[in-house]
Design a protein around this motif. Structure first.
Motif, mmCIF file in Angstrom:
data_model
loop_
_atom_site.group_PDB
_atom_site.id
_atom_site.type_symbol
_atom_site.label_atom_id
_atom_site.label_comp_id
_atom_site.label_asym_id
_atom_site.label_seq_id
_atom_site.Cartn_x
_atom_site.Cartn_y
_atom_site.Cartn_z
ATOM 1 N N ALA A 1 51.111 64.772 102.826
ATOM 2 C CA ALA A 1 51.128 63.368 103.682
ATOM 3 C C ALA A 1 49.748 62.552 103.299
ATOM 4 O O ALA A 1 50.150 61.479 103.344
ATOM 5 N N ASN A 2 48.704 63.044 103.216
ATOM 6 C CA ASN A 2 47.440 62.233 102.928
ATOM 7 C C ASN A 2 47.636 61.414 101.707
ATOM 8 O O ASN A 2 47.202 60.313 101.633
ATOM 9 N N GLN A 3 48.060 62.166 100.769
ATOM 10 C CA GLN A 3 48.274 61.276 99.396
ATOM 11 C C GLN A 3 49.420 60.284 99.621
ATOM 12 O O GLN A 3 49.231 59.175 99.078
ATOM 13 N N GLU A 4 50.334 60.345 100.234
ATOM 14 C CA GLU A 4 51.643 59.473 100.591
ATOM 15 C C GLU A 4 50.907 58.328 101.363
ATOM 16 O O GLU A 4 51.586 57.139 101.154
ATOM 17 N N CYS A 5 50.446 58.794 102.347
ATOM 18 C CA CYS A 5 50.077 57.690 103.387
ATOM 19 C C CYS A 5 49.199 56.479 103.075
ATOM 20 O O CYS A 5 49.350 55.194 103.522
ATOM 21 N N GLY A 6 48.151 56.682 102.037
ATOM 22 C CA GLY A 6 47.343 55.835 101.553
ATOM 23 C C GLY A 6 46.507 55.374 102.469
ATOM 24 O O GLY A 6 45.782 54.300 102.486
ATOM 25 N N LEU A 7 46.001 56.217 103.655
ATOM 26 C CA LEU A 7 45.303 55.801 104.576
ATOM 27 C C LEU A 7 43.799 56.285 104.449
ATOM 28 O O LEU A 7 42.979 56.138 105.250
ATOM 29 N N GLY A 8 43.705 57.126 103.511
ATOM 30 C CA GLY A 8 42.307 57.622 103.222
ATOM 31 C C GLY A 8 42.520 59.128 103.511
ATOM 32 O O GLY A 8 43.184 59.862 104.027
ATOM 33 N N HIS A 9 41.669 59.799 102.462
ATOM 34 C CA HIS A 9 41.577 61.411 102.625
ATOM 35 C C HIS A 9 41.408 62.156 103.895
ATOM 36 O O HIS A 9 40.402 61.652 104.649
#
Length: 468
Positions: free
Chosen positions: A268-276
């Motif tokens: 989810a974090n890799q896909e959302c692009g909002l930061g780790h």
């Protein structure tokens, strides 16, 4: 599967009694005020949660039930509203009522001792779906809505003997408490139980025992409102809907290990692009489930789907409240999108929606909602709980933060947390901590049979499930 009549016929009532506080509680002579959230739930089901223990004493009456009764009596000194009943004062000239808890009304909390023949703990744990008999482990399967607390106990506990274990089912009126308060009470009851000698029936001055957290009875109202909140009704039939047939459902518990959840969170974090680590483990798991259930429903791309999550707002208001505040402190956050968007844009996009919903429920939003609710009070109806006005919904309740496996009652650690019939509908999900701990999560999922069939055939979804 057993039908409802067969389920109930298997349950044998051994005894029942009503339990009052061990000591006289001066505060119980005063009205216990209900907050705006409490009053809005009067037409919905009660809360029902229970613990399955894979052992039982040889003499269950003297080594469990008698001690349990004494522990309950002492616990009710602290949680005295649970021994009362709902009461209503009418204001005919305003066509309005005021509903509150009368601590001096009624015989107390209900304690039931029952048994079931030819049923092992393994039968419940290994059942493909949640075993249909479980609903009869709460109030003997009797159905009620919160408003029935005028004539029924606000707290009912059923101790059911199995061949090789015990199930303790707690039914608590949802118009006086939420899940945080329910588990606060259960944990306190267990603490007191473990401090008592088996044959304790001591003097009143010894009845107050050490507990880690005392409940605080202060319903939350915005400045200038409360503690009395009138509802714009006069008779129950104006705002209470009898139990309705919600149609066939399948209920399954899916276990997600901490390892599986970690993988979903990373995706989810890799896909959302909002930061780790912007997306939490819980938000990622919710997004994964929302996508999986929506795909299983086989909806058209232009149809709408809604995600909702019930949030404990105690820590979100300013200044924050602790979990010791007893009552209803929950608010639903929800968002809607097209099915095509949800399935096409992926896990990170869905998780971002959920993340923004949760962080958006802040002090300002909560106070604005409560102001609207107070200015135009309403009572939620059962047919409004499906997505809360929308079809094709997923609504997450419960919490992975509750200490569900801490209470032991001298029986060791429970092997399962199971729920009764209360508040079950298509798309309702209850999140519980996994028994193995370490960040594992159990999701109790209720879906239409055809949707559940499709969900368990989804290889991607099932590849993250440890067991069902």
């Amino acid at each position: 599967m057993l039908n409802s009549c067969e389920e109930i016929s298997q349950i044998k009532l051994i005894s029942e009694c009503f339990v009052t506080p061990k000591n006289e509680v001066e505060s119980s002579n005063q009205p216990h005020y209900l907050g705006p959230i409490d009053l809005a739930l009067l037409s919905l089901d009660q809360m029902q949660k229970g613990l399955l223990f894979p052992s039982k004493p040889k003499n269950i009456k003297s080594h469990l039930l008698d001690k349990f009764k004494n522990s309950l009596s002492i616990s009710l000194v602290h949680f005295y509203p649970l021994a009362g009943r709902l009461a209503t004062q009418k204001f005919h000239d305003e066509h309005a009522i005021w509903v509150y808890v009368d601590g001096s009304k009624g015989p107390g909390a209900r304690l039931i001792h029952a048994s079931v023949d030819d049923l092992l703990c393994y039968d419940l744990i290994s059942s493909n779906d949640v075993h249909p008999i479980v609903r009869s482990f709460f109030d003997l399967g009797e159905k009620a809505v919160n408003h029935d607390g005028h004539t029924r106990p606000l707290l009912s506990i059923q101790v059911t003997e199995l061949l090789d274990g015990v199930f303790i089912g707690f039914t608590m009126n949802h118009s006086i408490a939420d899940g945080t308060s329910l588990w606060h009470f259960i944990s306190t009851l267990s603490q007191i139980f473990l401090q008592l000698d088996d044959n304790y029936d001591g003097p009143k001055e010894n009845a107050i025992m050490s507990i880690s957290h005392r409940p605080i009875f202060e319903p939350f109202f915005p400045v200038g409102f409360g503690p009395i909140l009138k509802l714009p009704f006069l008779e129950p039939n104006e705002f209470i809907t009898p139990n309705i047939d919600i149609g066939p459902l399948r209920e399954k518990i899916f276990d997600f290990s901490s390892t599986s959840i970690s993988k979903i969170k990373i995706m989810a974090n890799q896909e959302c692009g909002l930061g780790h680590h912007t997306i939490s483990s819980f938000q990622a798991l919710c997004a994964f489930l929302w996508i999986s259930v929506t795909r299983a429903r086989n909806l058209e791309p232009d149809q709408e789907t809604t995600f909702g999550v019930a949030i404990n707002f105690r820590p979100k208001i300013n200044p924050p409240l602790t979990g010791d505040y007893f009552g209803g402190f929950i608010k639903r956050a929800h968002g809607t999108c097209n099915v095509g968007e949800l399935l096409g844009k992926g896990l990170g996009w869905a998780a971002t929606i959920i993340h923004e919903l949760i962080i958006g429920l802040d002090d300002k939003a909560i106070r604005a909602f409560l102001n609207r609710l107070i200015e135009a009070p309403f009572v939620v109806q059962p047919n409004m709980t499906s997505v809360y006005y929308q079809p094709n919904s997923l609504l997450i309740g419960g919490s992975t933060k509750f200490d569900m496996y801490g209470p032991e009652f001298g029986l060791g650690k429970a092997v399962a947390v199971l729920a009764g019939y209360g508040n079950k509908e298509d798309g309702k999900v209850t999140a519980n901590p996994g028994r193995e701990g370490g960040g594992s999560v159990d999701l109790e999922v209720c879906l239409r049979p055809e949707t559940m069939n499709a969900l368990v055939l989804n290889e991607e979804f099932m590849s993250f499930v440890s067991y069902i």
